[in-house]
Design a protein around this motif. Sequence first.
Motif, mmCIF file in Angstrom:
data_model
loop_
_atom_site.group_PDB
_atom_site.id
_atom_site.type_symbol
_atom_site.label_atom_id
_atom_site.label_comp_id
_atom_site.label_asym_id
_atom_site.label_seq_id
_atom_site.Cartn_x
_atom_site.Cartn_y
_atom_site.Cartn_z
ATOM 1 N N VAL A 1 -51.329 -15.838 43.500
ATOM 2 C CA VAL A 1 -52.038 -14.359 43.281
ATOM 3 C C VAL A 1 -51.924 -14.092 42.059
ATOM 4 O O VAL A 1 -51.074 -14.215 41.326
ATOM 5 N N LEU A 2 -53.335 -13.587 41.543
ATOM 6 C CA LEU A 2 -53.276 -12.812 40.210
ATOM 7 C C LEU A 2 -53.302 -11.463 40.536
ATOM 8 O O LEU A 2 -54.511 -10.944 41.295
ATOM 9 N N PRO B 1 -65.478 -0.778 41.989
ATOM 10 C CA PRO B 1 -65.374 -0.680 40.506
ATOM 11 C C PRO B 1 -64.471 -1.810 40.105
ATOM 12 O O PRO B 1 -64.384 -2.092 38.949
ATOM 13 N N GLY B 2 -63.406 -2.133 40.922
ATOM 14 C CA GLY B 2 -62.467 -3.296 40.589
ATOM 15 C C GLY B 2 -61.670 -3.660 41.745
ATOM 16 O O GLY B 2 -61.884 -3.188 42.754
ATOM 17 N N VAL B 3 -60.943 -4.752 41.535
ATOM 18 C CA VAL B 3 -60.086 -5.185 42.423
ATOM 19 C C VAL B 3 -58.527 -5.009 42.101
ATOM 20 O O VAL B 3 -58.022 -4.914 40.960
ATOM 21 N N ASP B 4 -57.614 -5.364 43.133
ATOM 22 C CA ASP B 4 -56.243 -5.306 42.955
ATOM 23 C C ASP B 4 -55.565 -6.632 42.849
ATOM 24 O O ASP B 4 -54.682 -6.549 42.221
ATOM 25 N N ALA B 5 -56.312 -7.526 43.548
ATOM 26 C CA ALA B 5 -55.688 -8.935 43.350
ATOM 27 C C ALA B 5 -56.695 -10.059 43.762
ATOM 28 O O ALA B 5 -57.853 -9.463 44.182
ATOM 29 N N LEU B 6 -56.492 -11.159 43.051
ATOM 30 C CA LEU B 6 -57.449 -12.123 43.396
ATOM 31 C C LEU B 6 -56.476 -13.435 44.093
ATOM 32 O O LEU B 6 -55.316 -13.691 43.352
#
Length: 336
Positions: free
Chosen positions: A31-32, A64-69
């Motif tokens: 997880v990133l 607008p963005g993500v919390d994790a990849l």
Amino acid sequence: MIPGPRNLITDIAGLRVGNAADAALKSGVTVLTADAPFTASVAVQGGAPGTRETDLLAPDKTAPGVDALVLSGGSAFGLAAAQGVMDALHEDGRGFAVHAARVPLVSAAILFDLLNGGDKNWELNPYPALGRTAYGSAARDFALGTVGAGTGAQTAMHKGGLGSASLVLEGGITVGALVAPNPLGSVTTPSGRHFWAQNAEFHGEFGDLGPDPARGFQPLPASRKAAAMARQGNTTIAIVATDASLDKAQCHRMAVAAHDGIARAIQPAHTPMDGDLVFAAATGEKPLSAPDLELAWIGHAASLCLARAIARAVWEATPAPADTLPTLRAELGLIP
């Protein structure tokens, strides 16, 4: 360009990486995540991808963005790892605000490691719990090799693994890569003793094996991986990231350029049986003064980092019981 102090994707301030694995399963999750939501996009060049929540990364989509990849083993079963990450983010109060509600945004990609010698006879899908554990362990320092999503990864000739690398550009922008290579192709030249990516190496980071002395075209040897498992069991999944201020369209361009790193390090690459995918992330800490030129260098650095990270993943892999392929260092006689 020089590697950052850790030579990891977490040389980008604010980014953290967590890993979790099950040794008996021979699979795991990486997880990133970051201190705050980050801009992200994706580019898919392989013919057999497995993904979750990648549509929202397109430049015309609202998020607008993500919390994790999430990078995961387990083929389609591994997509459930993102649910474990999402649940943990929700407990932390993270997520996209919709009035009084918060919805964590988690994009994921998987690789196929179902035929690598591990025990896959589970009663309950193990990947949500692995995803939650990986998120909970996220830190700036993390291990490479047979960990996380790279635990069960295999290349044509050797065990794969988890790899990472970074570069700091002349103007101070940092670029990094994180990858779990599990390709149909080989990361080593036909001799099996040198990396295709050797001309991108810094400071012996993947063994300082140098270039293959053979000259001219050399046919690839028969794939050990194809002999040991189904041809469809492939995919290289990766994340490249920067602290530059990029929008989603610019992130997509960085992801496209980074795919050259796969082609630098693996032959053949981007086949119909591979699900080769690169996420791109930007924390936005450093504005661009000459966006087109700087984006070109960021993309180039991302491809170099990804090629190096692929080689590091294979170099750092360690043997485990019931492996179907050897590690490179064991085959070279450098470890038992």
